[in-house]
Design a protein around this motif. Structure first.
Motif, mmCIF file in Angstrom:
data_model
loop_
_atom_site.group_PDB
_atom_site.id
_atom_site.type_symbol
_atom_site.label_atom_id
_atom_site.label_comp_id
_atom_site.label_asym_id
_atom_site.label_seq_id
_atom_site.Cartn_x
_atom_site.Cartn_y
_atom_site.Cartn_z
ATOM 1 N N ILE A 112 -29.446 19.313 -57.992
ATOM 2 C CA ILE A 112 -30.898 19.302 -58.149
ATOM 3 C C ILE A 112 -31.256 20.444 -59.085
ATOM 4 N N LEU A 113 -31.846 20.110 -60.237
ATOM 5 C CA LEU A 113 -32.056 21.071 -61.319
ATOM 6 C C LEU A 113 -33.552 21.170 -61.611
ATOM 7 N N LEU A 114 -34.246 22.012 -60.872
ATOM 8 C CA LEU A 114 -35.689 22.169 -61.016
ATOM 9 C C LEU A 114 -36.009 23.573 -61.502
ATOM 10 N N ASN A 115 -37.242 23.756 -62.005
ATOM 11 C CA ASN A 115 -37.626 25.127 -62.338
ATOM 12 C C ASN A 115 -38.356 25.764 -61.163
ATOM 13 N N GLU A 116 -38.629 27.036 -61.300
ATOM 14 C CA GLU A 116 -39.155 27.810 -60.173
ATOM 15 C C GLU A 116 -40.465 27.253 -59.633
ATOM 16 N N ILE A 117 -41.401 26.910 -60.519
ATOM 17 C CA ILE A 117 -42.690 26.431 -60.014
ATOM 18 C C ILE A 117 -42.573 25.030 -59.423
ATOM 19 N N GLU A 118 -41.608 24.248 -59.898
ATOM 20 C CA GLU A 118 -41.385 22.939 -59.283
ATOM 21 C C GLU A 118 -40.814 23.099 -57.880
ATOM 22 N N VAL A 119 -39.895 24.035 -57.707
ATOM 23 C CA VAL A 119 -39.303 24.263 -56.392
ATOM 24 C C VAL A 119 -40.355 24.763 -55.403
ATOM 25 N N THR A 120 -41.145 25.753 -55.807
ATOM 26 C CA THR A 120 -42.154 26.299 -54.889
ATOM 27 C C THR A 120 -43.255 25.282 -54.622
ATOM 28 N N GLY A 121 -43.635 24.507 -55.638
ATOM 29 C CA GLY A 121 -44.655 23.480 -55.432
ATOM 30 C C GLY A 121 -44.186 22.388 -54.495
ATOM 31 N N LEU A 122 -42.968 21.920 -54.692
ATOM 32 C CA LEU A 122 -42.419 20.876 -53.835
ATOM 33 C C LEU A 122 -42.302 21.352 -52.393
ATOM 34 N N ALA A 123 -41.895 22.605 -52.206
ATOM 35 C CA ALA A 123 -41.675 23.146 -50.863
ATOM 36 C C ALA A 123 -42.951 23.695 -50.224
ATOM 37 N N GLU A 124 -44.054 23.712 -50.974
ATOM 38 C CA GLU A 124 -45.311 24.297 -50.488
ATOM 39 C C GLU A 124 -45.087 25.732 -50.018
ATOM 40 N N ALA A 125 -44.427 26.494 -50.893
ATOM 41 C CA ALA A 125 -44.083 27.884 -50.564
ATOM 42 C C ALA A 125 -44.680 28.821 -51.601
ATOM 43 N N ASP A 126 -44.922 30.064 -51.188
ATOM 44 C CA ASP A 126 -45.487 31.065 -52.084
ATOM 45 C C ASP A 126 -44.435 31.801 -52.891
ATOM 46 N N ASP A 127 -43.187 31.761 -52.467
ATOM 47 C CA ASP A 127 -42.140 32.467 -53.191
ATOM 48 C C ASP A 127 -40.874 31.618 -53.225
ATOM 49 N N LEU A 128 -40.012 31.929 -54.170
ATOM 50 C CA LEU A 128 -38.847 31.092 -54.423
ATOM 51 C C LEU A 128 -37.859 31.101 -53.270
ATOM 52 N N ASP A 129 -37.556 32.254 -52.705
ATOM 53 C CA ASP A 129 -36.563 32.308 -51.632
ATOM 54 C C ASP A 129 -36.994 31.479 -50.432
ATOM 55 N N THR A 130 -38.277 31.548 -50.092
ATOM 56 C CA THR A 130 -38.780 30.718 -48.988
ATOM 57 C C THR A 130 -38.637 29.247 -49.325
ATOM 58 N N ALA A 131 -38.966 28.892 -50.564
ATOM 59 C CA ALA A 131 -38.874 27.492 -50.982
ATOM 60 C C ALA A 131 -37.440 26.984 -50.899
ATOM 61 N N LEU A 132 -36.487 27.772 -51.367
ATOM 62 C CA LEU A 132 -35.084 27.352 -51.315
ATOM 63 C C LEU A 132 -34.611 27.176 -49.878
ATOM 64 N N ARG A 133 -35.031 28.083 -48.994
ATOM 65 C CA ARG A 133 -34.643 27.958 -47.580
ATOM 66 C C ARG A 133 -35.252 26.709 -46.949
ATOM 67 N N ARG A 134 -36.445 26.347 -47.340
ATOM 68 C CA ARG A 134 -37.077 25.152 -46.778
ATOM 69 C C ARG A 134 -36.430 23.865 -47.278
ATOM 70 N N LEU A 135 -36.045 23.849 -48.549
ATOM 71 C CA LEU A 135 -35.537 22.609 -49.134
ATOM 72 C C LEU A 135 -34.070 22.364 -48.823
ATOM 73 N N THR A 136 -33.270 23.418 -48.740
ATOM 74 C CA THR A 136 -31.823 23.246 -48.574
ATOM 75 C C THR A 136 -31.445 22.384 -47.373
ATOM 76 N N PRO A 137 -32.060 22.557 -46.193
ATOM 77 C CA PRO A 137 -31.669 21.711 -45.053
ATOM 78 C C PRO A 137 -31.993 20.232 -45.233
ATOM 79 N N LEU A 138 -32.847 19.896 -46.212
ATOM 80 C CA LEU A 138 -33.235 18.503 -46.440
ATOM 81 C C LEU A 138 -32.278 17.777 -47.372
#
Length: 322
Positions: A198-224
């Protein structure tokens, strides 16, 4: 004698190609009815799929490009821009999509894009061009989902068909023009849950995960995602990070002064995927992607880059597998 297939794994790019006209720089925005003289311009092949294929050519890495062009003069010109790439480009009965990118002195960009042939491209037209994966480990990269409405409608089938043909699936969705609505988010997560890279940019990752920061977004998406999937976030001039198997990887981007950053993420995709196809691990692939992106966007005009000119960017000082 048992003749086994000795072909190396390869990349098939399935997505969008278009005509890009890049102009700039401009300070502010001109008033209606005035004329502004730009210092620099380039007419070139573009689209996420097109940019990635050309970046692979710059890196001396073979790939196949499966897409369409429009039924007009621009379509014929566009098809000719992929010499040196195994490009199989059908013709859609529509005008070729054209995107004008205006570069501002502050570093931002403004795009004007016509609908054109991208709205007509469908999986039914592309599917006959796709054969079985030539070797284990081959990757199919999907690009431009939100610019290809007919393809997008069939994305579940697209991913299933490619997996059945023996490909690992890589995906770069881009940003949805309508934003991350609940329906778009659900559909996208459904696609990503079946992909390998999965090759997204930072704002796509945070937007998709509904997160304010990248690390939170990655933690939310990885289990899915699939346990063996790699989730990459491209972070622009900072570089890129990835999550895989509970571990975090990061690579810094070489610092360069650039006029035109259009296609930087696509160039990263090419460097990362070329490295993975050559057997390198995640850390080396991230670094290779960052080097490829920085080197390619440092060239203007891009069309002046010779095939294979940047071939030494993917191989690291020491090859490792992650």
């Amino acid at each position: 004698m048992d003749h086994q297939n000795t072909a190396p794994p390869s990349l098939a790019i399935i997505g969008d190609v278009a005509v890009d006209l890049v102009l700039g720089p401009v300070d502010g925005w001109p008033a209606i009815g005035t004329e502004t003289i730009m210092r620099r311009s380039e007419l070139r092949a573009g689209g996420s799929g097109g940019n990635t294929a050309l970046a692979m050519r710059h890196l001396g890495a073979p790939c196949r490009l499966l897409s369409q062009v429009g039924a007009d003069t621009f379509g014929g010109w566009l098809a000719g821009e992929f010499s040196g790439v195994d490009a199989q480009l059908g013709v859609a009965q529509a005008a070729t999509t054209v995107s004008t990118g205006v570069i501002h002195t502050c570093g931002e960009r403004t795009f004007f894009t016509t609908k054109g042939h991208l709205e007509e491209q469908s999986w039914a037209q592309i599917r006959p061009l796709v054969g079985a994966a030539p070797a284990p480990g081959s990757i199919a990269l999907l690009t431009g989902a939100f610019l290809l409405p007919k393809m997008r409608e069939a994305y579940g089938q697209v991913i299933g068909d490619l997996a059945d043909l023996g490909y690992q699936i890589a995906i770069d969705t881009g940003w949805p023009p309508e934003g991350w609505t609940p329906a778009i988010r659900a559909a996208t997560l459904g696609w990503l849950s079946r992909c390998d890279h999965i090759l997204l940019n930072e704002i796509e990752v945070t937007g998709l995960a509904e997160a304010d920061d990248l690390d939170t977004a990655l933690r939310r998406l990885t289990p899915l995602l699939r346990p063996e999937a790699v989730l990459v976030a491209k972070t622009g001039a900072k570089g890129a990070v990835a999550h895989y198997g509970g571990a975090r990887f990061a690579a810094a981007a070489p610092q360069v002064e650039v006029f035109d950053t259009i296609g930087a993420g696509d160039s990263f995709n090419a460097g990362y995927l070329a490295a993975r196809l050559s057997g390198l691990g995640i850390q080396d692939a991230l670094a290779g992607g960052c080097r490829a992106a920085s080197a390619i966007i440092n060239h203007f005009p891009r069309r002046a880059i010779a095939p294979g000119q940047l071939a030494d960017l993917v191989a690291p000082a020491h090859a490792g597998r992650n």
